[in-house]
Design a protein around this motif. Structure first.
Motif, PDB file in Angstrom:
ATOM      1  N   SER A   1       1.038  -1.373   0.117  1.00 54.22           N
ATOM      2  CA  SER A   1       0.046   0.207  -0.422  1.00 54.22           C
ATOM      3  C   SER A   1       0.899   1.147  -0.068  1.00 54.22           C
ATOM      4  CB  SER A   1      -1.345  -0.127   0.649  1.00 54.22           C
ATOM      5  OG  SER A   1      -1.780   1.255   1.613  1.00 54.22           O
ATOM      6  N   SER A   2       0.311   2.860   0.342  1.00 55.85           N
ATOM      7  CA  SER A   2       1.102   3.730   0.261  1.00 55.85           C
ATOM      8  C   SER A   2       1.077   4.403   1.519  1.00 55.85           C
ATOM      9  CB  SER A   2       0.483   4.604  -1.371  1.00 55.85           C
ATOM     10  OG  SER A   2       1.299   5.798  -1.025  1.00 55.85           O
ATOM     11  N   ASP A   3       1.381   4.695   2.117  1.00 60.10           N
ATOM     12  CA  ASP A   3       1.519   6.040   3.799  1.00 60.10           C
ATOM     13  C   ASP A   3       0.399   7.660   3.009  1.00 60.10           C
ATOM     14  OD1 ASP A   3       2.792   7.776   2.056  1.00 60.10           O
ATOM     15  OD2 ASP A   3       3.987   7.786   3.275  1.00 60.10           O
ATOM     16  N   ASN A   4       0.219   7.518   1.625  1.00 56.85           N
ATOM     17  CA  ASN A   4      -0.711   8.983   1.089  1.00 56.85           C
ATOM     18  C   ASN A   4      -0.411   8.976  -0.246  1.00 56.85           C
ATOM     19  OD1 ASN A   4       1.431  10.415   2.506  1.00 56.85           O
ATOM     20  ND2 ASN A   4       1.464  10.769   0.512  1.00 56.85           N
ATOM     21  N   GLY A   5      -1.467  10.254  -0.776  1.00 59.15           N
ATOM     22  CA  GLY A   5      -1.610   9.883  -1.853  1.00 59.15           C
ATOM     23  C   GLY A   5      -0.338  10.716  -2.924  1.00 59.15           C
ATOM     24  N   CYS A   6      -0.239  10.486  -3.825  1.00 62.68           N
ATOM     25  CA  CYS A   6       0.882  11.578  -4.744  1.00 62.68           C
ATOM     26  C   CYS A   6       1.473  12.932  -4.746  1.00 62.68           C
ATOM     27  CB  CYS A   6       0.651  11.601  -6.222  1.00 62.68           C
ATOM     28  SG  CYS A   6       2.136  12.393  -7.399  1.00 62.68           S
ATOM     29  N   ALA A   7       2.228  14.101  -3.834  1.00 53.60           N
ATOM     30  CA  ALA A   7       2.804  14.849  -4.182  1.00 53.60           C
ATOM     31  C   ALA A   7       2.475  15.868  -4.778  1.00 53.60           C
ATOM     32  CB  ALA A   7       3.576  14.596  -3.207  1.00 53.60           C
ATOM     33  N   PRO A   8       2.278  16.887  -4.883  1.00 47.44           N
ATOM     34  CA  PRO A   8       2.814  17.931  -5.909  1.00 47.44           C
ATOM     35  C   PRO A   8       4.611  17.908  -6.155  1.00 47.44           C
ATOM     36  CG  PRO A   8       0.927  18.881  -3.671  1.00 47.44           C
ATOM     37  CD  PRO A   8       1.590  18.000  -3.501  1.00 47.44           C
ATOM     38  N   ALA A   9       4.975  18.050  -5.137  1.00 45.96           N
ATOM     39  CA  ALA A   9       6.120  18.062  -5.439  1.00 45.96           C
ATOM     40  C   ALA A   9       6.820  17.007  -6.188  1.00 45.96           C
ATOM     41  CB  ALA A   9       6.908  17.763  -4.097  1.00 45.96           C
ATOM     42  N   ALA A  10       6.070  16.409  -6.764  1.00 51.55           N
ATOM     43  CA  ALA A  10       6.131  14.840  -7.923  1.00 51.55           C
ATOM     44  C   ALA A  10       6.422  15.499  -9.021  1.00 51.55           C
ATOM     45  CB  ALA A  10       5.565  13.562  -7.450  1.00 51.55           C
ATOM     46  N   GLY A  11       5.451  17.109  -8.973  1.00 46.99           N
ATOM     47  CA  GLY A  11       5.078  16.835 -10.171  1.00 46.99           C
ATOM     48  C   GLY A  11       3.618  17.098 -10.882  1.00 46.99           C
ATOM     49  N   PHE A  12       3.013  16.420 -10.093  1.00 55.02           N
ATOM     50  CA  PHE A  12       1.540  16.696 -10.005  1.00 55.02           C
ATOM     51  C   PHE A  12       0.336  17.011 -10.954  1.00 55.02           C
ATOM     52  CE2 PHE A  12      -3.099  16.043  -8.582  1.00 55.02           C
ATOM     53  CZ  PHE A  12      -3.409  14.462  -8.704  1.00 55.02           C
ATOM     54  N   ASN A  13       0.556  18.270 -10.790  1.00 57.78           N
ATOM     55  CA  ASN A  13      -0.108  19.023 -12.122  1.00 57.78           C
ATOM     56  C   ASN A  13       0.287  18.732 -13.575  1.00 57.78           C
ATOM     57  OD1 ASN A  13      -1.774  20.418 -10.152  1.00 57.78           O
ATOM     58  ND2 ASN A  13      -0.399  22.102  -9.715  1.00 57.78           N
TER      59      ASN A  13
END
Length: 521
Positions: free
Chosen positions: A312-324
């Motif tokens: 699993s994962s501890d939360n969703g994808c981060a903006p710092a990953a280049g989400f937008n």
């Protein structure tokens, strides 16, 4: 001739009777491996979002060999709180941490007296091991005699830490026989490995990186700590641990807590550019390949059949990953859901969740019930035959009935609680989700304090069955549902638990606690 047959016949009868009356042989408890990714979005895996533009064949295979949970969640939209709930079976906001996350210098969050998944399994004869990102605080050895001499926040610049001294109140105190830990996130100093309460090498330099996706904060760094090699190192040690368990009599529990694909985003050279998207997608592909190696190691060690593997994962994808940017490129890290890491919206806490256990779980199966990382505690307890006390796992429900497909929608749990980075609450019951804030409670629009939120209703109510994107706030039309869910959340808070049992106390806290405002209404 008849006399010769009688003794033989008598023996057969005695054998048959004894076979029927002797107690059945106890089943061997399964080995357990929990792999927790860091900041991986629900929409990043094709097994959960077929339109994903990231190739994840090994995680897709893991899902095909086991069970997909399509409505799985973390208790919080950021990492420390989710990790607390995973190990304790207790909602994170019952601890002293009411918002945000810990740092590399933070003191231990989990008291050594509290039962964890590791300590309960150890008490039932399991070998227990932790490898990876801890991020639950640990008490560093100091150059002075006591914390009182330096006060709260004593090690903000690490000038008072003696890295040659043993670390206190880390994984080993909480039930892990073996631990090999990164203290916090890969972008938070100190950059050291802590093996069984001892730093492997004393820091002799400071490092910093300010790249767009590879940045990390400046801080003390050990000679044996190379940021690019941390994730591969954890996987290598995991595979070695599995190989060493082959032929062992005791079952084992291994908690592999990845520091990736969280920043700094550091795919190895052979993976760079492979996705055709951003480095984040390359990093996810690299992790996927390592998951395949772990799965293969289990098969080669002859341990696959009776090993429960959860990913699993501890939360969703981060903006710092280049989400937008990823969205602009046609890849949706949160799939059809709103928001991302830190948010109270679904994209902040809805995560991929896979359970594989060939001996018990039907390959290619799925579950639609609402589940949470907090449920791992009760699951481990039931698997090992541990009787949970009144002050243990206060919010945890066993997943075993779902593994065996014995539970139908609506029968698993009454309600599920979520938390955002700033401490905003949401509660889910059935398809209805109530958010106790006007905005995201996190980093997406409207952020806390944004003037745009001033004109919004105080609460948000969504019917996820018809509106998974949380676009139509029904709080004005469904006043009774708002009151029902508010009362249920208030009950869970006041009673110190959301499972049946004797009410328990939440941890003391002196500051402002966000649930107070609606409990007083």
């Amino acid at each position: 001739m008849k006399n010769l047959l009688l003794p033989a016949l008598f023996s057969v009868i005695i054998w048959a009777i004894s076979s029927c009356t002797s107690p059945p042989k106890e089943e061997t408890p399964p080995n357990i491996i929990f792999i927790l990714a860091d900041d991986l979005g629900y929409g990043d895996l094709k097994a959960f979002h077929p339109e994903s533009k990231i190739s994840t064949p090994h995680l897709d295979q893991l899902a095909a060999e086991g069970m997909r949970f399509t409505d799985a969640h973390t208790t919080s939209a950021v990492c420390t709180p989710s990790r607390y709930a995973l190990l304790t079976g207790r909602y994170n906001w019952r601890s002293r941490l009411k918002q945000g996350v810990l740092t590399g210098e933070s003191q231990a969050l989990i008291p050594k007296e509290r039962t964890t998944v590791a300590s309960l399994l150890k008490s039932k004869g399991y070998q227990t091991a932790f490898i990876g990102k801890w991020h639950l605080g640990m008490d560093w050895g100091l150059k002075v005699d006591s914390i009182e001499q330096v006060g709260e926040g004593y090690s903000a610049d690490f000038s008072l830490v003696d890295f040659s001294k043993p670390v206190q109140n880390g994984p080993n105190v909480l039930g892990f026989d073996y631990s090999y830990a990164l203290p916090a996130s890969l972008d938070m100093a100190p950059y050291v490995y802590v093996e069984n309460e001892q730093v492997t090498q004393v820091p002799n330099r400071e490092t910093i990186d300010e790249g767009e996706y590879s940045w990390w904060r400046k801080g003390p760094t050990s000679p044996d700590f190379i940021h690019e090699e941390v994730t591969p190192n954890f996987f290598t040690r995991t595979i070695q641990y599995i190989q060493n368990q082959s032929g062992q009599e005791k079952p084992f529990f291994l908690y592999l807590a990845l520091p990736s694909p969280h920043t700094p985003i550091l795919p190895k050279e052979e993976w760079q550019g492979k996705s055709g998207l951003l480095p984040y997608a390359d990093f996810v592909m690299m992790i996927d390949d390592y998951i395949g190696q772990v799965n293969q190691a289990l098969k080669e060690a002859g341990l696959e059949e009776n090993t429960l593997v959860i990913f699993s994962s501890d939360n969703g994808c981060a903006p710092a990953a280049g989400f937008n940017k990823l969205v602009e490129m046609g890849h949706l890290p949160s799939a059809q859901f709103r928001g991302h890491k830190a948010d109270i919206y679904e994209g902040g806490h809805r995560v991929p969740f896979i359970a594989k256990w060939p001996k018990q779980i039907q390959a290619g199966s799925s579950a639609e019930e609402t589940v949470s990382l907090v449920d791992f505690f009760a699951t481990a307890a039931e698997l090992s035959g541990y009787e949970v006390g009144e002050n243990e796992g206060e919010d945890s429900y066993s997943l075993l009935p779902l593994f065996r497909q014995e539970s139908r929608q609506g029968e698993f749990r009454e309600g599920t609680v979520f938390h955002s980075v700033n401490g905003t609450f949401a509660i889910r019951k059935g398809d209805w989700k109530l958010i106790l804030a006007p905005g995201s409670g996190g980093w997406s629009f409207p952020r806390p304090g944004d003037p745009a939120a001033a004109d919004l209703p105080e609460v948000q109510l969504y019917d996820l069955a018809t509106d998974p994107g949380e676009t139509s706030n029904l709080q004005a039309e469904q006043r009774e549902k708002v009151q029902e869910l508010t009362a249920l959340l208030s009950k869970y808070i006041r009673e110190g638990r959301s499972t049946p049992g004797i009410p328990q106390a939440n941890d003391p806290y002196d500051g402002e606690w966000k649930q107070v405002w609606f409990m007083e209404k």
